[in-house]
Write an enzyme that holds these catalytic residues in place. Sequence first.
Site, mmCIF file in Angstrom:
data_model
loop_
_atom_site.group_PDB
_atom_site.id
_atom_site.type_symbol
_atom_site.label_atom_id
_atom_site.label_comp_id
_atom_site.label_asym_id
_atom_site.label_seq_id
_atom_site.Cartn_x
_atom_site.Cartn_y
_atom_site.Cartn_z
ATOM 1 N N GLY A 170 0.714 -0.698 -0.014
ATOM 2 C CA GLY A 170 0.249 -0.084 -0.157
ATOM 3 C C GLY A 170 1.115 1.812 0.350
ATOM 4 N N GLY A 171 0.319 2.298 1.332
ATOM 5 C CA GLY A 171 1.147 3.285 0.950
ATOM 6 C C GLY A 171 2.867 3.199 1.050
ATOM 7 N N GLY A 405 19.881 9.222 -34.403
ATOM 8 C CA GLY A 405 19.015 9.901 -33.616
ATOM 9 C C GLY A 405 19.887 9.613 -32.374
ATOM 10 N N ALA A 406 20.159 7.679 -32.157
ATOM 11 C CA ALA A 406 20.584 7.532 -31.299
ATOM 12 C C ALA A 406 22.644 8.356 -31.045
ATOM 13 C CB ALA A 406 20.940 6.061 -31.224
HETATM 14 C C1 HXC Z 1 -2.288 -2.653 11.048
HETATM 15 C C2 HXC Z 1 -1.234 -4.847 10.824
HETATM 16 C C3 HXC Z 1 -1.057 -3.993 8.598
HETATM 17 C C4 HXC Z 1 -2.018 -2.888 8.792
HETATM 18 C C5 HXC Z 1 -0.189 -6.263 9.663
HETATM 19 N N1 HXC Z 1 -0.678 -6.254 10.579
HETATM 20 N N2 HXC Z 1 -0.833 -5.243 8.532
HETATM 21 N N3 HXC Z 1 -1.763 -3.692 11.412
HETATM 22 N N4 HXC Z 1 -2.507 -2.359 9.972
HETATM 23 N N5 HXC Z 1 -2.138 -2.730 7.123
HETATM 24 C C6 HXC Z 1 -0.888 -6.568 11.724
HETATM 25 C C7 HXC Z 1 -1.687 -8.228 12.113
HETATM 26 O O1 HXC Z 1 -2.691 -7.436 12.006
HETATM 27 C C8 HXC Z 1 -0.808 -9.402 12.655
HETATM 28 O O2 HXC Z 1 -0.778 -8.724 13.989
HETATM 29 C C9 HXC Z 1 0.651 -8.624 12.356
HETATM 30 O O3 HXC Z 1 0.683 -7.182 11.976
HETATM 31 C C10 HXC Z 1 1.376 -9.622 11.472
HETATM 32 O O4 HXC Z 1 0.417 -9.818 10.284
HETATM 33 P P1 HXC Z 1 0.348 -11.102 9.613
HETATM 34 O O5 HXC Z 1 -0.852 -10.699 8.385
HETATM 35 O O6 HXC Z 1 -0.196 -11.678 10.437
HETATM 36 O O7 HXC Z 1 1.382 -11.732 8.432
HETATM 37 P P2 HXC Z 1 1.924 -12.079 7.745
HETATM 38 O O8 HXC Z 1 0.734 -13.045 7.602
HETATM 39 O O9 HXC Z 1 2.846 -12.309 7.517
HETATM 40 O O10 HXC Z 1 1.244 -10.776 6.309
HETATM 41 C C11 HXC Z 1 1.778 -9.919 6.131
HETATM 42 C C12 HXC Z 1 1.153 -8.769 5.308
HETATM 43 C C13 HXC Z 1 -0.883 -8.945 5.307
HETATM 44 C C14 HXC Z 1 0.792 -9.097 4.127
HETATM 45 C C15 HXC Z 1 1.599 -7.445 5.239
HETATM 46 O O11 HXC Z 1 -0.397 -8.554 7.281
HETATM 47 C C16 HXC Z 1 -1.768 -7.737 4.687
HETATM 48 O O12 HXC Z 1 -1.790 -8.096 3.755
HETATM 49 N N6 HXC Z 1 -1.497 -6.542 5.286
HETATM 50 C C17 HXC Z 1 -2.377 -5.940 5.294
HETATM 51 C C18 HXC Z 1 -1.509 -5.346 3.781
HETATM 52 C C19 HXC Z 1 -2.466 -4.004 3.074
HETATM 53 O O13 HXC Z 1 -3.309 -3.785 2.096
HETATM 54 N N7 HXC Z 1 -1.919 -2.928 3.446
HETATM 55 C C20 HXC Z 1 -2.424 -1.794 2.615
HETATM 56 C C21 HXC Z 1 -2.824 -0.573 3.648
HETATM 57 S S1 HXC Z 1 -4.087 0.142 2.826
HETATM 58 P P3 HXC Z 1 -0.970 -9.666 14.728
HETATM 59 O O14 HXC Z 1 -1.684 -8.838 16.483
HETATM 60 O O15 HXC Z 1 -2.439 -10.834 14.568
HETATM 61 O O16 HXC Z 1 0.218 -10.330 14.899
HETATM 62 C C22 HXC Z 1 -2.630 1.735 2.456
HETATM 63 C C23 HXC Z 1 -2.578 3.341 2.206
HETATM 64 C C24 HXC Z 1 -2.043 3.381 1.952
HETATM 65 O O17 HXC Z 1 -1.360 1.614 2.781
HETATM 66 C C25 HXC Z 1 -1.939 4.944 0.876
HETATM 67 C C26 HXC Z 1 -1.496 5.673 0.344
HETATM 68 C C27 HXC Z 1 -0.877 6.870 -0.812
#
Ligand code: HXC
Length: 515
Positions: A170-171, A405-406
């Site tokens: 994401g971000g 051109g190159a």
């Molecule tokens: C809060 C998060 C989190 C998030 C992960 N965690 N991502 N908590 N916000 N974005 C937490 C989980 O709940 C978990 O907590 C711990 O981190 C580890 O994550 P897991 O899922 O258990 O690990 P893993 O299986 O290795 O997977 C990692 C991951 C997955 C691929 C990153 O967590 C995931 O898909 N997260 C979301 C990714 C995503 O879509 N982010 C985009 C957000 S939107 P616990 O307590 O269980 O240990 C964004 C927009 C901004 O960023 C745009 C700006 C331009």
Amino acid sequence: MENKKIHSFNERRSSALNGGGLSQIEKQHSRGKLTARERIEKLLDPGSFVETGMYVTHHATGFGMENQHPYTDGVVTGWGKIDNRLVYIFAQDFTILGGSLGEAHGRKIAYLMDLAYQNGAPIIGLNDSGGARIQEGVASLDAYGEIFFRNTRASGVIPQISIILGPTAGGSVYSPGINDFIFMVEKTSNMFITGPEVIKAVTHEEIDFESLGGSSVHSEKSGVAHFSADNEEVAFLQVRELLSYLPQNNLSSPPIIHSSDDPKRQLPEINNLIPDDPQIPYEIRDVISLIADDGNFFEVQSDYAQNIVIGFSRLNGKSVGFVANQPNHLAGVLDINASDKAARFIRFCDAFHIPLITLVDTPGFLPGSDQEHNGIIRHGAKLIYAYAEATVPKIALILRKAYGGAYIVMSSKQLKCDYNLAWPQAEIAVMGPEGAVKIIFRKDIQESPNPKKSAEEKTRLFREEFANPYQAASRGSVDDVILPEQTRQRIIEVLESLHEKRQETPARKHGNIPL
Ligand code: HXC
């Protein structure tokens, strides 16, 4: 001091140093990943790290956040030394809330970026994060905005480096995206805007993390990553090596690292590298290594757009950036990806006082509807723009082919290259002899009793007349024709004369490079 206070101090400190706790650390290790603190320790000079904001916690409520206030808020920040030179560094801690970026976490990074910017030192981000912290909502998105603004402001002022060491989702991808260099690690790191699950839900496409945004995808296909390493420690060594070529900021010069390699060293071996037949390819990296001090060439984006080769070397101890067509890949043609790759590198070198050495051997731009429809005009224009705009010392050498051109694009005299050299076998013309005779002698060839023989004869004559460096030299577009074995000595001689080069640029807000 009272024992209670010392006890509390020790407890807090140990909690901060232990990140998300033992089980999370074990999980991190079991995935082949180091912890944030281990990473900092391995990357920096031993004992040089000074931490900022160790006791920072988030102040969010809701979704259970009020029950957990881990120190650092999931990012370790501070400064230290690499080869005894100051760098600022932050390392996201995946063991705490998945390294996700909340308000406090973002504020710590932004503060560090301010310090790096004010003190004129590189900033290195170690990324391992689930992206915007979902529980903190818009505060988390705002924090990204603060970081992106600072990345943009610092662009061209201090080197900005990202090391991707886990998920970067994401971000999280856009701060690296604005940075100068991105390092990734095979199998453990990935970068994507939306993950596999979201993709499946929205488009029904099924794809795993590695195929979506793994190290090889971004090093070979997308061009997002500049370096790929087998493991984290190799990535850290690569970062240290990269920094050895760079200045601390846009107002300082790159370090001079003298070697025992004679600046007047001749290169007799070079004649064995370059085939007499201009149709037979050769490896341009071998040529660069022969020219460079001690044969060292630190290549950037080696697996992307391989028809052009870019990277850093030293010549008589001074950092230079090489841009070279690669006859070994697609005959060294210029295409969209090669233009983008080289243009960005040229602009980096220009921003940080690193002279540009261009080695030209290209048949020209790649023809075809695919290139035209995808905007080769717009992308090729970037390369022209980048060369013309660059005010660092520029030296170009035409090895063999420089057609059409190159020839103009690849650091020609008219784009204000400081010194243009050519080897005797250089061929400079509007187009290659075979294509040229088909156009200007088409009628003669068709009407000849033996068209094949006639075409061959005309090609030979054309080559004799045009396919040499002397027409360009007679117009001053080539300053000198040199023997290949003199290449290192002659480039260094010119480079030394350009060391204090100053070139004014027009007063304007900024140019408008085609993007
Ligand atoms: C809060 C998060 C989190 C998030 C992960 N965690 N991502 N908590 N916000 N974005 C937490 C989980 O709940 C978990 O907590 C711990 O981190 C580890 O994550 P897991 O899922 O258990 O690990 P893993 O299986 O290795 O997977 C990692 C991951 C997955 C691929 C990153 O967590 C995931 O898909 N997260 C979301 C990714 C995503 O879509 N982010 C985009 C957000 S939107 P616990 O307590 O269980 O240990 C964004 C927009 C901004 O960023 C745009 C700006 C331009």
